[in-house]
Scaffold this motif. Structure first.
Motif, PDB file in Angstrom:
ATOM      1  N   VAL A  57       7.220   1.430   7.845  1.00 44.67           N
ATOM      2  CA  VAL A  57       6.717   0.048   7.800  1.00 44.67           C
ATOM      3  C   VAL A  57       7.870  -0.943   7.961  1.00 44.67           C
ATOM      4  N   ASN A  58       8.979  -0.687   7.280  1.00 46.32           N
ATOM      5  CA  ASN A  58      10.132  -1.577   7.390  1.00 46.32           C
ATOM      6  C   ASN A  58      10.721  -1.576   8.797  1.00 46.32           C
ATOM      7  N   ALA A  59      10.790  -0.399   9.418  1.00 47.16           N
ATOM      8  CA  ALA A  59      11.334  -0.312  10.775  1.00 47.16           C
ATOM      9  C   ALA A  59      10.435  -1.041  11.775  1.00 47.16           C
TER      10      ALA A  59
ATOM     11  N   GLU B 171       9.133   7.776   3.242  1.00 46.07           N
ATOM     12  CA  GLU B 171       9.016   7.848   4.694  1.00 46.07           C
ATOM     13  C   GLU B 171       8.059   6.789   5.227  1.00 46.07           C
ATOM     14  N   ASP B 172       6.932   6.625   4.549  1.00 45.14           N
ATOM     15  CA  ASP B 172       5.968   5.607   4.983  1.00 45.14           C
ATOM     16  C   ASP B 172       6.543   4.203   4.830  1.00 45.14           C
TER      17      ASP B 172
ATOM     18  N   GLU C 126       0.813  -1.219   0.000  1.00 50.86           N
ATOM     19  CA  GLU C 126       0.000   0.000   0.000  1.00 50.86           C
ATOM     20  C   GLU C 126       0.846   1.269   0.000  1.00 50.86           C
ATOM     21  N   VAL C 127       2.002   1.247   0.663  1.00 48.48           N
ATOM     22  CA  VAL C 127       2.755   2.492   0.882  1.00 48.48           C
ATOM     23  C   VAL C 127       4.059   2.587   0.098  1.00 48.48           C
ATOM     24  N   HIS C 128       4.392   1.594  -0.705  1.00 47.94           N
ATOM     25  CA  HIS C 128       5.668   1.606  -1.427  1.00 47.94           C
ATOM     26  C   HIS C 128       5.717   2.773  -2.414  1.00 47.94           C
ATOM     27  N   PRO C 129       6.876   3.432  -2.511  1.00 50.50           N
ATOM     28  CA  PRO C 129       7.006   4.575  -3.425  1.00 50.50           C
ATOM     29  C   PRO C 129       6.693   4.228  -4.887  1.00 50.50           C
ATOM     30  N   ASP C 130       6.981   3.024  -5.313  1.00 57.22           N
ATOM     31  CA  ASP C 130       6.668   2.632  -6.692  1.00 57.22           C
ATOM     32  C   ASP C 130       5.168   2.526  -6.932  1.00 57.22           C
ATOM     33  N   ARG C 131       4.399   2.531  -5.872  1.00 56.99           N
ATOM     34  CA  ARG C 131       2.938   2.433  -5.994  1.00 56.99           C
ATOM     35  C   ARG C 131       2.271   3.744  -5.558  1.00 56.99           C
TER      36      ARG C 131
END
Length: 75
Positions: free
Chosen positions: A63-65, A58-59, A48-53
């Motif tokens: 999520v990864n952290a 930052e989001d 939902e929050v990936h930059p490629d999408r």
């Protein structure tokens, strides 16, 4: 609400050291019991929050952290 406060108290009682929003960031309503549960929640959320999408870096980093902190706790 009262249910949320009980869950937070349970998390503290179990010794979880998390940022308060880690569960919320991954869309989890309770402490995960397996690495697979964390992995699945991470995949749903990062989709939902990936930059490629169209999301932001930052989001995605947040999520990864959150995933990393939860995985570390189960290690």
């Amino acid at each position: 609400d009262e249910r949320r406060e009980r869950e937070k108290a349970r998390i503290r009682a179990q010794g979880w050291v998390l940022k308060p929003s880690d569960l919320e960031v991954l869309g989890l309503s309770r402490i995960p019991t397996s690495r697979e549960e964390i992995r699945d929640a991470h995949r749903r959320r990062i989709f939902e929050v990936h930059p490629d999408r169209g999301g932001s870096q930052e989001d995605a980093a947040r999520v990864n952290a959150a995933r990393d902190r939860l995985m570390e706790r189960l290690a």
